[in-house]
Design a protein around this motif. Structure first.
Motif, short mmCIF file in Angstrom:
data_model
loop_
_atom_site.label_atom_id
_atom_site.label_comp_id
_atom_site.label_asym_id
_atom_site.label_seq_id
_atom_site.Cartn_x
_atom_site.Cartn_y
_atom_site.Cartn_z
N ARG A 116 0.84 -1.19 0.00
CA ARG A 116 0.00 0.00 0.00
C ARG A 116 0.88 1.24 0.00
N ASP A 153 -3.71 5.80 -1.41
CA ASP A 153 -4.90 5.07 -1.87
C ASP A 153 -4.57 4.10 -3.00
N ARG A 154 -3.30 3.73 -3.14
CA ARG A 154 -2.89 2.72 -4.11
C ARG A 154 -2.56 1.43 -3.37
N ASP A 176 -8.26 0.87 -4.83
CA ASP A 176 -7.99 2.01 -3.96
C ASP A 176 -8.13 1.64 -2.48
N SER A 177 -8.30 0.36 -2.20
CA SER A 177 -8.30 -0.13 -0.83
C SER A 177 -7.72 -1.54 -0.82
#
Length: 768
Positions: free
Chosen positions: A155, A158-159, A223-224
């Motif tokens: 992570r 938000d990537r 994005d999560s």
């Protein structure tokens, strides 16, 4: 599966991307998936998501650990063969074979999800290990990686990514590159001994031990963390065969629509592959956005977030024209729509931009302002689209920008120097002629007048007569690479050579192949003596002979390329040969009545293992330890969309007998002949000191002015205010009758807005 200990060695070594030497680029041609992958040295390296402008990993490779304690990293072994079902279907099967092992991979971007699937099968006495280097958020900095049960996760902001396996990973480890990553584990211990649970905020890597002798990997992005996990699981549940079938079917439909006429089978295969390369480089999140290359030149030496995964207007139009050449009109139309939407309010386009439209570099290149006009006109002349208010507004806006700011361009097509190059000037002239058909009242006459004048002045601004610094006895002169200004004596002025620290040379001492486009656009004839003499000088100065055939440097003294020892370009270097210039030379051969086939063959040879065409090829003695071989790719961008588009256009031009860029409007006006412009346009940025007989004179500026003038040595002095011209310009026109009988015109400027006089007087000789 993993321990609870955090990895040591934070933050890891300084991150870089990976080599730009790609074997293949791939993406789904339709569906909800928004993922692009590249293959280099036989493994997956950059994966781009959710658009072509955003690489998210450095690479995803494999180690085979043998039961006897030995091991091999397949990337370094380089013992592999890559194949695809068809040249236009980027579905790679990679077979690695070495002592005691055979590994087969198939790589498929899931058409329905943001997931990359890799089916693997290992024949060896040992196990397979996957190594993943996240570079989320356009960088290897500040990534976090961790192992959670059978999942490898990473992570940054938000990537997020999740790597799953079926059968599941039996072990996993997260670490810092250069200290506690999986490769270091094998290098030190010959096997996987570490099982670190987490590596925070650094240049991180993940390793997973695969179970069994065959299976599937799923690398998902979202994005999560939860979203990435869900997508990867869903792909595994749907299954590799379903994704493969949908992928191959959709690409097959697209590829069978390519129109190739009577091409030799080997050249047709190269054309099919080239068309596929263009298509892969189009974004689906932002349709019509075509990036220059899914690669980062010399990426293994830099952490640059830009690379070539950006949209250059010039390269995008070249791709659009390439699609038109092989009958894929809808692909070209999406590019035109994208250009309509990204035009700046003043009419130009930013030097380059991310696919979502955000400018990256903000330089101005007037060829990039003219190219969209050429694309729109080509589509209209072929009756492939209807005129719309949006197209008309775009063309008028771009033409207005060129008219206001030309003929000098702040940057040439190589993005290095300001001035006038024959290439950019040719694009400007052709664009103005094409735009005249879109102009409103009084604008069309002005555009054509300006185009005629600039066309007539090409030689005055960019041609060195016999006896120039690069000439030899018997030469008839040559077009320069670039003139720094549009004035008498400018070719004796110095130009700073980029990428060569402190080097300046006279403009007359540099030559490129830029002048060849004058014939391609229909502004000069291929048999014009100046074109032929320029070609002779260019071939003597720029041509190199490789095992693949002739290739050319951009210009003499170019510094954009590897150093003499083969080390990577680092802001300085030695410019190498460009295959796309072989294509430009082939176009000229066709226009001169020759056979372009040898030039096509040379381009098709100057490729990597998968047939991809690079930006540059090596043109010196081989350096095997750096993978540099004459006529083969260097560490520059590969593939280069522009080069593949050039191949497509040259192939179709050879089949049809004419260049694809040539517009009917330009042919009808010039047909290769130099015009005698009825009006000469004097500007402070493009002055002249002598007006030929029987011409009108227009003195113009971007703002209102008062001209303090006199004739024949400041006789009959008067002040004359300017009047508005089209496109926000202002000027004063002198007709033939008013100039007749005078030997000179003297003048200076007064600015009413500031109340200031110019500190310079001008004298214009008037020929009888």
């Amino acid at each position: 599966m993993s321990g609870t200990e955090d990895a040591p060695g934070a933050p890891g070594i300084a991150p870089t991307w990976t080599s730009s030497a790609k074997d293949l680029v791939t993406t789904a041609v339709e569906g909800a998936g928004r993922l692009w992958a590249t293959v280099g040295f036989g493994i997956v390296n950059e994966v781009y998501w959710p658009s072509t402008g955003q690489p998210q990993i450095r690479d995803l490779g494999f180690i085979i650990g043998f039961d006897d304690g030995s091991w091999v990293e397949v990337k370094r072994a380089r013992r592999y063969v890559l194949s695809t079902p068809r040249p236009y279907i980027p579905l790679p099967q990679i077979v690695y074979e070495g002592p005691g092992y055979r590994l087969v991979l198939e790589i498929v971007p899931d058409p329905q999800r943001d997931v990359l699937l890799i089916a693997w099968r290992l024949e060896a006495r040992g196990r397979l290990y996957a190594l993943l280097a996240p570079h989320l958020g356009l960088s290897g900095l500040d990534n976090t990686a961790w192992v959670e049960g059978p999942e490898l996760l990473a992570r940054k902001g938000d990537r997020n990514l999740c790597l799953l396996a079926e059968p599941a990973f039996s072990r996993g480890s997260a670490g810092y590159v250069g200290f506690s990553d999986g490769w270091q584990d094998f290098a030190r211990h010959g096997r996987m001994t570490w099982a670190y649970a987490r590596a925070e905020q650094g240049n991180v890597a993940l390793m997973g031990e695969l179970a069994g002798s065959a299976g599937v990997l799923a690398l998902g992005f979202a994005d999560s963390t939860e979203g990435a996990r869900l997508l990867a699981r869903s792909s595994l549940c749907s299954g590799f065969p379903a994704a493969r079938e949908a992928f191959e079917q959709s690409w097959g439909i697209w590829g069978r629509g390519l129109e190739l006429r009577n091409s030799r089978p080997d050249l047709a295969r190269m054309a099919q592959l080239s068309a596929m390369v263009l298509k892969v480089h189009e974004d689906r999140t932002y349709p019509g956005a075509v990036v220059a290359s899914l690669s980062i030149p010399w990426g293994n030496t830099t952490n640059d977030p830009g690379g070539y995964h950006l949209v250059w207007t010039r390269d995008a139009v070249e791709a659009g024209l390439g699609f038109l050449a092989v009958g894929h009109t809808r692909d070209a139309l999406r590019m035109l729509d994208y250009l309509l939407a990204t035009q700046e309010p003043d009419g130009h386009w930013a030097q380059n931009r991310f696919p979502d439209g955000r400018p990256y570099w903000n330089g101005v290149q007037l060829d990039e302002t003219g190219f969209p006009i050429l694309l729109a006109t080509k589509l209209l002349e072929g009756r492939l689209i209807e005129r719309t208010p949006a197209i008309e507004a775009m063309v008028r806006g771009a033409a207005a920008f060129i008219a206001r700011n030309g003929p000098l361009s702040p940057q040439d097509r190589w993005e290095e120097s300001a001035g006038i190059s024959p290439f950019t000037l040719g694009i400007e002239v052709a664009a103005l002629v094409a735009a005249a058909d879109f102009a409103e009242a009084d604008e069309d006459a002005y555009l054509l007048s300006l185009a005629d004048y600039w066309n007539e002045r090409i030689e005055a601004w960019t041609f060195v007569e016999a006896g120039g610094p690069l000439g030899e006895p018997g030469d008839g002169g040559y077009y320069v690479r670039l003139a720094p200004e549009a004035r008498d004596g400018a070719l004796e002025m110095p130009i700073e050579v980029r990428n060569r620290v402190g080097l300046t040379v006279k403009a007359a001492a540099m030559i490129g192949l830029d002048f060849l486009y004058l014939a391609r656009l229909g502004l000069r004839r291929a048999d014009d003596p100046r074109m032929r003499s320029s070609l002779a000088v260019a071939e003597r100065v720029l041509k190199v002979t490789t095992p693949c055939g002739p290739a050319f440097h951009r210009y003499n003294l170019d510094g954009y390329g590897e150093h003499e020892d083969g080390s990577a370009f680092d802001g300085t270097g030695i410019g190498r040969a460009w295959p796309l210039l072989t294509g430009e030379r082939g176009h000229f051969e066709l226009m001169a009545g020759g056979d372009p086939t040898p030039w096509l063959e040379a381009m098709a040879c100057m490729t990597g293992p998968g047939g991809l065409m690079p930006e540059q090829v090596w043109d010196a003695a081989p350096i095997p330890e750096r993978f540099l071989y004459p006529g083969k790719p260097t560490g520059s961008a590969m593939p280069l969309v522009w080069a593949h588009a050039e191949f497509l256009k040259l192939l179709t031009a050879s089949e049809r007998g004419a260049p694809h860029e040539r517009l009917e409007a330009v042919r009808a006006r010039y047909d290769g002949r130099i015009p005698s412009a009825s009006t000469w346009h004097w500007r402070r940025t493009a002055p002249f000191t002598r007006l030929p007989p029987r011409r009108e004179l227009l003195i113009e500026a971007p703002v209102p002015f008062v001209l303090h003038l006199g004739f024949d040595g400041w006789q009959r002095i008067e002040d004359r205010p300017s009047t508005p011209l089209p496109f926000g310009l202002h000027g004063i026109r002198f007709g033939r009758d008013e100039l007749a009988g005078h030997t000179s015109l003297e003048f200076t400027f007064f600015d009413p807005a500031s109340g200031q006089w110019s500190n310079e007087d001008h004298r214009l000789a008037l020929d009888a």
